[in-house]
Design a protein around this motif. Structure first.
Motif, PDB file in Angstrom:
ATOM      1  N   SER A   1      -8.959   8.816  -4.944  1.00 26.71           N
ATOM      2  CA  SER A   1      -7.654   8.979  -5.581  1.00 26.71           C
ATOM      3  C   SER A   1      -7.150   7.601  -6.001  1.00 26.71           C
ATOM      4  O   SER A   1      -7.595   6.570  -5.472  1.00 26.71           O
ATOM      5  CB  SER A   1      -6.642   9.628  -4.627  1.00 26.71           C
ATOM      6  OG  SER A   1      -6.340   8.766  -3.552  1.00 26.71           O
TER       7      SER A   1
ATOM      8  N   GLN B   1      -5.659   1.807  -4.409  1.00 24.01           N
ATOM      9  CA  GLN B   1      -4.668   0.734  -4.410  1.00 24.01           C
ATOM     10  C   GLN B   1      -4.365   0.189  -3.014  1.00 24.01           C
ATOM     11  O   GLN B   1      -3.548  -0.728  -2.874  1.00 24.01           O
ATOM     12  CB  GLN B   1      -3.377   1.237  -5.063  1.00 24.01           C
ATOM     13  CG  GLN B   1      -3.536   1.540  -6.544  1.00 24.01           C
ATOM     14  CD  GLN B   1      -2.278   2.135  -7.162  1.00 24.01           C
ATOM     15  OE1 GLN B   1      -1.362   2.553  -6.456  1.00 24.01           O
ATOM     16  NE2 GLN B   1      -2.242   2.182  -8.488  1.00 24.01           N
TER      17      GLN B   1
ATOM     18  N   SER C   1       0.808  -1.221   0.000  1.00 22.90           N
ATOM     19  CA  SER C   1       0.000   0.000   0.000  1.00 22.90           C
ATOM     20  C   SER C   1       0.841   1.270   0.000  1.00 22.90           C
ATOM     21  O   SER C   1       0.296   2.373  -0.088  1.00 22.90           O
ATOM     22  CB  SER C   1      -0.921   0.004   1.221  1.00 22.90           C
ATOM     23  OG  SER C   1      -1.782  -1.122   1.222  1.00 22.90           O
ATOM     24  N   GLY C   2       2.167   1.117   0.100  1.00 20.06           N
ATOM     25  CA  GLY C   2       3.040   2.275   0.082  1.00 20.06           C
ATOM     26  C   GLY C   2       3.157   2.985   1.421  1.00 20.06           C
ATOM     27  O   GLY C   2       3.478   4.184   1.467  1.00 20.06           O
TER      28      GLY C   2
ATOM     29  N   ASN D   1       2.157   8.498   6.461  1.00 19.61           N
ATOM     30  CA  ASN D   1       1.557   8.583   5.134  1.00 19.61           C
ATOM     31  C   ASN D   1       0.060   8.837   5.255  1.00 19.61           C
ATOM     32  O   ASN D   1      -0.517   8.711   6.344  1.00 19.61           O
ATOM     33  CB  ASN D   1       1.811   7.323   4.315  1.00 19.61           C
ATOM     34  CG  ASN D   1       2.177   7.644   2.874  1.00 19.61           C
ATOM     35  OD1 ASN D   1       1.530   8.480   2.235  1.00 19.61           O
ATOM     36  ND2 ASN D   1       3.205   6.990   2.346  1.00 19.61           N
TER      37      ASN D   1
ATOM     38  N   TRP E   1      -3.812   8.859   2.693  1.00 15.72           N
ATOM     39  CA  TRP E   1      -4.506   8.563   1.442  1.00 15.72           C
ATOM     40  C   TRP E   1      -5.923   9.092   1.555  1.00 15.72           C
ATOM     41  O   TRP E   1      -6.675   8.666   2.442  1.00 15.72           O
ATOM     42  CB  TRP E   1      -4.558   7.056   1.196  1.00 15.72           C
ATOM     43  CG  TRP E   1      -3.237   6.367   1.194  1.00 15.72           C
ATOM     44  CD1 TRP E   1      -2.498   5.999   0.104  1.00 15.72           C
ATOM     45  CD2 TRP E   1      -2.498   5.910   2.342  1.00 15.72           C
ATOM     46  NE1 TRP E   1      -1.351   5.349   0.486  1.00 15.72           N
ATOM     47  CE2 TRP E   1      -1.316   5.294   1.864  1.00 15.72           C
ATOM     48  CE3 TRP E   1      -2.713   5.973   3.726  1.00 15.72           C
ATOM     49  CZ2 TRP E   1      -0.363   4.746   2.716  1.00 15.72           C
ATOM     50  CZ3 TRP E   1      -1.763   5.431   4.578  1.00 15.72           C
ATOM     51  CH2 TRP E   1      -0.615   4.822   4.065  1.00 15.72           C
TER      52      TRP E   1
ATOM     53  N   ARG F   1      -4.204   6.471  -5.422  1.00 15.33           N
ATOM     54  CA  ARG F   1      -3.461   5.933  -4.272  1.00 15.33           C
ATOM     55  C   ARG F   1      -4.414   5.233  -3.310  1.00 15.33           C
ATOM     56  O   ARG F   1      -4.134   4.154  -2.796  1.00 15.33           O
ATOM     57  CB  ARG F   1      -2.704   7.043  -3.544  1.00 15.33           C
ATOM     58  CG  ARG F   1      -1.593   7.687  -4.360  1.00 15.33           C
ATOM     59  CD  ARG F   1      -0.916   8.807  -3.596  1.00 15.33           C
ATOM     60  NE  ARG F   1      -0.082   8.317  -2.513  1.00 15.33           N
ATOM     61  CZ  ARG F   1      -0.365   8.447  -1.217  1.00 15.33           C
ATOM     62  NH1 ARG F   1      -1.474   9.070  -0.831  1.00 15.33           N
ATOM     63  NH2 ARG F   1       0.466   7.966  -0.300  1.00 15.33           N
TER      64      ARG F   1
END
Length: 258
Positions: free
Chosen positions: A191, A196, A153-154, A185, A187, A193
């Motif tokens: 979006s 995902q 997921s970053g 982070n 989100w 992002r």
């Protein structure tokens, strides 16, 4: 102590009588209480999320993970916090993930839904706010799978610097302490992002609070808050605010309510 009114106040109310004066005084009292809540929400979180007053009065700091940051050293075991803002006045969820030191982890889930500022102002008590809480134990394999979802997921990637997290929208934030380094982070929906993300399902699988997840949804642009208007007409009474993402955290934790 009885309420006292000067001549200007009496003339303002005219013949409306005692009930109007009492309504005006009650509104003033609620306004004062609301002001206190909004100011204290930017105070530093030092623990005690299960106490309603502590939680509401330190929300921004809690989301920023200030307590995790203070305790993050090279010797600190894995610790993370994920927060879901399901439109602030409708639903909040929080997930603290802490390594057990032997390969597994604990996931403490907290959720509240429907307990909003209207209830607080009606009862004039912070006890109107409270988390539903559950705790789950993950074995080593489950914990490794969860951390894989974080990487997919970053979570450890660069934060979207400058992103404005608006309280009446839907977003996730994360703060992770690992090997002495803090990663933040965020989100926001909608979006690419956000679409995902894979960790939400994994966290919800460990959530036994019994509070149904409020799915993200589009907002009617006609009901978006205006800069000098709070709360938004026709919506649940409550604050509107923005948090701005900086390089590795949140900026301007004070004075962001409208």
């Amino acid at each position: 102590m009885p309420l006292m009114f000067n001549q200007m106040e009496r003339s303002k109310f005219g013949d409306e009588g005692a009930s109007a004066r009492l309504a005006w005084a009650a509104g003033l009292a609620r306004g004062i209480v609301l002001g206190i809540v909004l100011v204290l929400a930017a105070c530093t979180y030092k623990g005690g999320a299960d106490k309603p007053a502590t939680f509401k009065f330190t929300w921004f700091s809690y989301v920023n993970g200030d307590d995790i940051r203070r305790q993050c050293t090279a010797e600190t075991i894995f610790r993370a916090r994920f927060v879901y803002n399901g439109s602030y006045n409708h639903q909040l969820r929080s997930y603290d993930v802490v390594s057990d030191g032997v390969g597994g982890a604990y996931v403490v889930a907290r959720a509240m839904s429907g307990n909003n500022l209207t209830q607080f102002l009606r009862e004039l008590s912070v006890d109107a706010w409270g988390w539903k809480k559950s705790e789950a134990k993950l074995n080593e394999a489950a914990f490794e799978t969860l951390k894989t979802r974080f990487r997919e997921s970053g979570v450890y990637g660069a934060a979207p610097r400058g992103l404005r997290l608006e309280s009446d929208r839907y977003y996730w934030t994360s703060v992770v302490c690992q090997h002495g380094e803090v990663s933040f982070n965020a989100w926001q929906y909608p979006s690419e992002r956000f679409a995902q993300l894979t960790f939400p399902k994994a966290l919800l699988a460990a959530d036994n609070t019994g509070v149904a997840f409020r799915e993200p949804r589009e907002l009617d642009p006609l009901r978006r808050p205006k800069k000098q208007q709070s709360p938004r007409a026709g919506d649940i009474t409550g604050p509107y605010f923005e948090l701005t993402v900086k390089e590795n955290g949140l900026a301007d934790l004070g004075g962001v309510f409208r």
